[in-house]
Design a protein around this motif. Structure first.
Motif, PDB file in Angstrom:
ATOM      1  N   ARG A  22       1.260  -1.488  -0.103  1.00 56.43           N
ATOM      2  CA  ARG A  22       0.100   0.090   0.051  1.00 56.43           C
ATOM      3  C   ARG A  22       0.450   1.526  -0.147  1.00 56.43           C
ATOM      4  NH1 ARG A  22      -3.309  -0.516   4.617  1.00 56.43           N
ATOM      5  NH2 ARG A  22      -2.056  -0.931   6.360  1.00 56.43           N
ATOM      6  N   CYS A  23       0.570   2.271  -0.613  1.00 59.85           N
ATOM      7  CA  CYS A  23       1.071   3.317  -0.643  1.00 59.85           C
ATOM      8  C   CYS A  23      -0.271   4.457  -0.532  1.00 59.85           C
ATOM      9  CB  CYS A  23       1.657   3.605  -2.072  1.00 59.85           C
ATOM     10  SG  CYS A  23       2.562   5.736  -2.141  1.00 59.85           S
ATOM     11  N   ASN A  24      -0.125   5.773  -0.251  1.00 55.21           N
ATOM     12  CA  ASN A  24      -0.996   6.860   0.003  1.00 55.21           C
ATOM     13  C   ASN A  24      -0.146   8.007   0.318  1.00 55.21           C
ATOM     14  OD1 ASN A  24      -2.542   4.175   1.918  1.00 55.21           O
ATOM     15  ND2 ASN A  24      -4.153   6.327   0.362  1.00 55.21           N
ATOM     16  N   TYR A  25      -0.524   9.287  -0.993  1.00 58.01           N
ATOM     17  CA  TYR A  25      -0.038   9.983  -1.029  1.00 58.01           C
ATOM     18  C   TYR A  25      -0.079  10.769  -1.107  1.00 58.01           C
ATOM     19  CZ  TYR A  25      -2.524  11.394  -5.308  1.00 58.01           C
ATOM     20  OH  TYR A  25      -3.174  11.042  -6.301  1.00 58.01           O
ATOM     21  N   SER A  26       0.326  12.539  -0.671  1.00 56.37           N
ATOM     22  CA  SER A  26      -0.543  13.552   0.153  1.00 56.37           C
ATOM     23  C   SER A  26      -0.098  14.897  -0.912  1.00 56.37           C
ATOM     24  CB  SER A  26      -0.255  14.756   0.830  1.00 56.37           C
ATOM     25  OG  SER A  26      -1.341  15.219   1.581  1.00 56.37           O
ATOM     26  N   TYR A  27      -0.732  15.361  -2.156  1.00 54.27           N
ATOM     27  CA  TYR A  27      -0.203  16.329  -2.715  1.00 54.27           C
ATOM     28  C   TYR A  27      -1.821  17.242  -3.521  1.00 54.27           C
ATOM     29  CZ  TYR A  27       2.012  18.313  -6.611  1.00 54.27           C
ATOM     30  OH  TYR A  27       2.817  19.677  -7.644  1.00 54.27           O
ATOM     31  N   PHE A  67      -3.395   3.628  -9.548  1.00 51.83           N
ATOM     32  CA  PHE A  67      -3.536   5.352  -9.588  1.00 51.83           C
ATOM     33  C   PHE A  67      -5.013   5.306  -9.026  1.00 51.83           C
ATOM     34  CE2 PHE A  67      -3.509   9.380  -8.337  1.00 51.83           C
ATOM     35  CZ  PHE A  67      -3.852   9.913  -9.310  1.00 51.83           C
ATOM     36  N   LYS A  68      -5.405   5.316  -7.733  1.00 51.19           N
ATOM     37  CA  LYS A  68      -6.690   6.012  -7.510  1.00 51.19           C
ATOM     38  C   LYS A  68      -7.080   7.555  -6.880  1.00 51.19           C
ATOM     39  CE  LYS A  68      -8.229   1.243  -6.843  1.00 51.19           C
ATOM     40  NZ  LYS A  68      -9.176  -0.007  -6.079  1.00 51.19           N
ATOM     41  N   ARG A  69      -6.963   8.168  -7.705  1.00 52.65           N
ATOM     42  CA  ARG A  69      -7.681   9.721  -7.680  1.00 52.65           C
ATOM     43  C   ARG A  69      -7.992   9.289  -6.575  1.00 52.65           C
ATOM     44  NH1 ARG A  69      -6.191  13.883 -10.512  1.00 52.65           N
ATOM     45  NH2 ARG A  69      -6.569  12.211 -12.744  1.00 52.65           N
ATOM     46  N   SER A  70      -9.179   8.978  -6.349  1.00 57.94           N
ATOM     47  CA  SER A  70     -10.533   9.262  -5.448  1.00 57.94           C
ATOM     48  C   SER A  70      -9.433   8.730  -3.439  1.00 57.94           C
ATOM     49  CB  SER A  70     -11.747   8.957  -5.821  1.00 57.94           C
ATOM     50  OG  SER A  70     -11.451   7.154  -5.709  1.00 57.94           O
ATOM     51  N   GLN A  71      -8.739   7.582  -3.761  1.00 54.40           N
ATOM     52  CA  GLN A  71      -8.326   7.288  -3.048  1.00 54.40           C
ATOM     53  C   GLN A  71      -6.769   8.070  -2.543  1.00 54.40           C
ATOM     54  OE1 GLN A  71      -8.757   2.783  -2.575  1.00 54.40           O
ATOM     55  NE2 GLN A  71     -11.247   2.845  -3.378  1.00 54.40           N
ATOM     56  N   SER A  72      -6.512   8.741  -2.818  1.00 53.98           N
ATOM     57  CA  SER A  72      -4.929   8.854  -2.571  1.00 53.98           C
ATOM     58  C   SER A  72      -4.118   7.944  -2.919  1.00 53.98           C
ATOM     59  CB  SER A  72      -4.744  10.591  -1.702  1.00 53.98           C
ATOM     60  OG  SER A  72      -5.241  11.052  -2.567  1.00 53.98           O
TER      61      SER A  72
END
Lengths: 114, 111
Positions: A22-27, A67-72
């Protein structure tokens, strides 16, 4: 500023089983996203990247990421793990205006058992 | 052919010494970087050069001085080495701000 979170520090998986990291990002916008792998005592090897377009990205060694934009999120998957996949995996993000500055997650160590 | 190479691969030295690490890339890229990986494997960017011009300079002690003699080379000089400088230092290169390709790393141990 961008940031990356890899929630799993350590994952153990049996050889032949599936793997998901899993990987989540903030941008604020859509960043450039990367997965790198580091084998013990080695440098970083690029597995795959996402810049734009198709949100399902294929990489080397049978890996893919979505890549899932809604889930970042930008999770990495492999359907069937091989013993040679034991390594440290890093998710990284670069903002489109960050002059290539890669922000890495803390990494996930993958252990493969027989 | 090695795309991004670093020398030396290992560096063991005493506190207070000055040392340099060299990086060369043969990919024709115009941007090069230095990253530091600490003992917990956390990677952090230190510097970035584009066409020999310093672009990124993170909060790094001024004992660290990068130098880019040409687009294919980026060296890192460290003065007055401290125990906390022990880490793995990675060089990377890219075309503009695109995908970065990493060297094998230089493992620095300060005693």
């Amino acid at each position: 500023a961008q940031s990356v979170t890899q929630p799993d520090i350590h994952i153990t998986v049996s050889e032949g089983a599936s793997l998901e990291l899993r990987c989540n990002y903030s941008y604020g916008a859509t960043p450039y996203l990367f997965w790198y792998v580091q084998s013990p005592g080695q440098g970083l090897q690029l597995l795959l990247k996402y810049f734009s377009g198709d949100t399902l990205v294929q990489g080397i060694k049978g890996f893919e990421a979505e890549f899932k934009r809604s889930q970042s999120s930008f999770n990495l998957r492999k359907p069937s793990v091989h013993w040679s996949d034991a390594a440290e995996y890093f998710c990284a993000v670069a903002g489109t205006d960050s002059w290539g500055k890669l922000q890495f997650g803390a990494g996930t160590q993958v252990v493969v058992t027989p | 052919d090695t795309a991004v190479s670093q020398t030396p691969k290992y560096l063991v030295t005493q506190m207070g010494n000055d040392k340099s690490i060299k990086c060369e890339q043969n990919l024709g890229h115009d941007t090069m970087y230095w990253y530091k990986q600490d003992s917990k494997k956390f990677l952090k960017i230190m510097f970035s050069y584009n066409n020999k011009e310093l672009i990124i300079n993170e909060t790094v002690p001024n004992r660290f001085s990068p130098k880019s003699p040409d687009k294919a080379h980026l060296n890192l000089h460290i003065n007055s080495l401290e125990l906390g400088d022990s880490a793995v230092y990675f060089c990377a290169s890219s075309k503009l701000w695109e995908t970065q390709y990493f060297g094998p790393g230089t493992r620095l141990l300060v005693l």
